[in-house]
Design an enzyme around this catalytic site. Structure first.
Site: not given
Length: 336
Positions: A79-81, A83
């Site tokens: 859930q990386s912002n 990425c």
């Protein structure tokens, strides 16, 4: 010192607004003799690419294009912002994007991961142990993979947090301080969530270079205070090497509050979720439980303790992350 910024690609909608949070101030700060609370709305840097990562990626993409790269490779949690923002930046610039993701695909994609896939990014999932132990080799593997197919890839570290990425918040601190002057005050404290250290490093260095006495504090969402003290210094030293500038490190005031990390990265306790709901209902401001929600909850606790009585104005830098709110929907049963 006068700054000569490197090449950048204009992607963000700047300047972002600076607005007072007067209902938050009245409820949480004023009774304890604390400051007026302001928010720098970097969640509004762009609609979908929103957040602090876009400021960094303007400079990262500029360097990648200057080197003739057509592919971006980066890494982060599922859930990386960062990425998600990289995936959308790549789509906007016509570049391929390869994401090295920590974790597994569990059910249907949601939140940031759904946006990654909508943007056409390629995703590779790795168990956390392999990810942490072998990340350098994973970057090498994917860079070679694209080279074999005739593509030149630019590798971006976690959160774009290095000596190149922190240019985003050197420029951001210049903008923030100008906003404050226009609003008629000088901030004594600037607060942000810190997860990979680059935003805090850029704000700290920017305020130092611009002669501001504002104290920048990163509220840690993982690791510990010693880690971020070290990481901020590493990013600033890397910036010095890349830019050819020198900085007197003894003059840097690197402040980290690691008291509100909770159970761990991307895991929060119920008080954080309640704080997110309260801020949304009082100010119409959406926070997320991974970064901004934890940091703002920590700020509210410090206000309650009276630890900011020494100042009149405090600015919270909203670094975005609202897409990360939705995979945590089951943690808001108290709203029903």
């Amino acid at each position: 010192m006068p700054l000569s910024f490197p090449r950048r690609v204009d992607l963000a909608h700047l300047p972002t607004p600076l607005q007072p949070l007067d209902r938050i101030t009245e409820k949480f700060s004023t009774p304890h003799g604390g400051p007026r609370i302001w928010v720098k709305r970097d969640d509004l840097t762009e609609t979908a690419m929103s957040g602090n990562k876009l400021r960094k990626l303007e400079f990262v993409a500029g360097e990648a294009m200057a080197q003739g790269c057509d592919t971006l490779i980066t890494c982060g949690g599922v859930q990386s912002n960062h990425c998600r923002t990289t995936a959308l930046v790549g789509a906007r610039l016509g570049m391929r994007v390869q994401l090295i993701l920590r974790g597994e695909l569990d059910g249907l994609p949601d939140g940031n991961l759904l946006v990654d896939q909508l943007a056409g990014a390629s995703t590779a999932f790795y168990p956390p142990r392999e990810y942490f132990e072998d990340l350098t080799n994973l970057f090498t593997h994917w860079q070679a993979f694209y080279a074999e197919r005739g593509h030149k890839a630019f590798c971006i570290p976690t959160g774009a947090s290095d000596g190149l990425g922190i240019w985003g918040y050197i420029a951001g601190s210049e903008e923030l301080l100008a906003d404050c002057r226009d609003a008629g005050f000088i901030p004594e404290h600037i607060v942000c969530a810190t997860g990979s250290g680059g935003t805090q490093a850029g704000l700290t260095l920017g305020c130092h270079l611009l002669g501001s006495e504002a104290r920048v504090t990163g509220y840690a969402v993982c690791d510990n205070a010693a880690y971020f003290q070290r990481k901020v210094r590493e990013d600033i030293r890397h910036w010095c090497r890349l830019s050819g500038n020198t900085v007197d490190e003894s003059g840097l005031n690197i402040q980290v509050n690691a008291d509100y990390i909770g159970p761990g990265y991307a895991v929060a306790d119920e008080p954080v979720y309640r704080a997110i709901a309260e801020v949304a209902s009082l100010e119409g401001l959406l926070l997320d439980p991974v970064y901004t929600g934890k940091a703002f909850y920590g700020l509210l606790q410090e206000l309650h303790k009276g630890n900011y009585r020494d100042c009149k104005n405090l600015v919270f830098v909203h670094t975005g992350g609202q897409f990360g709110l939705f995979p945590h929907r089951e943690n808001f049963p108290f709203l029903l």
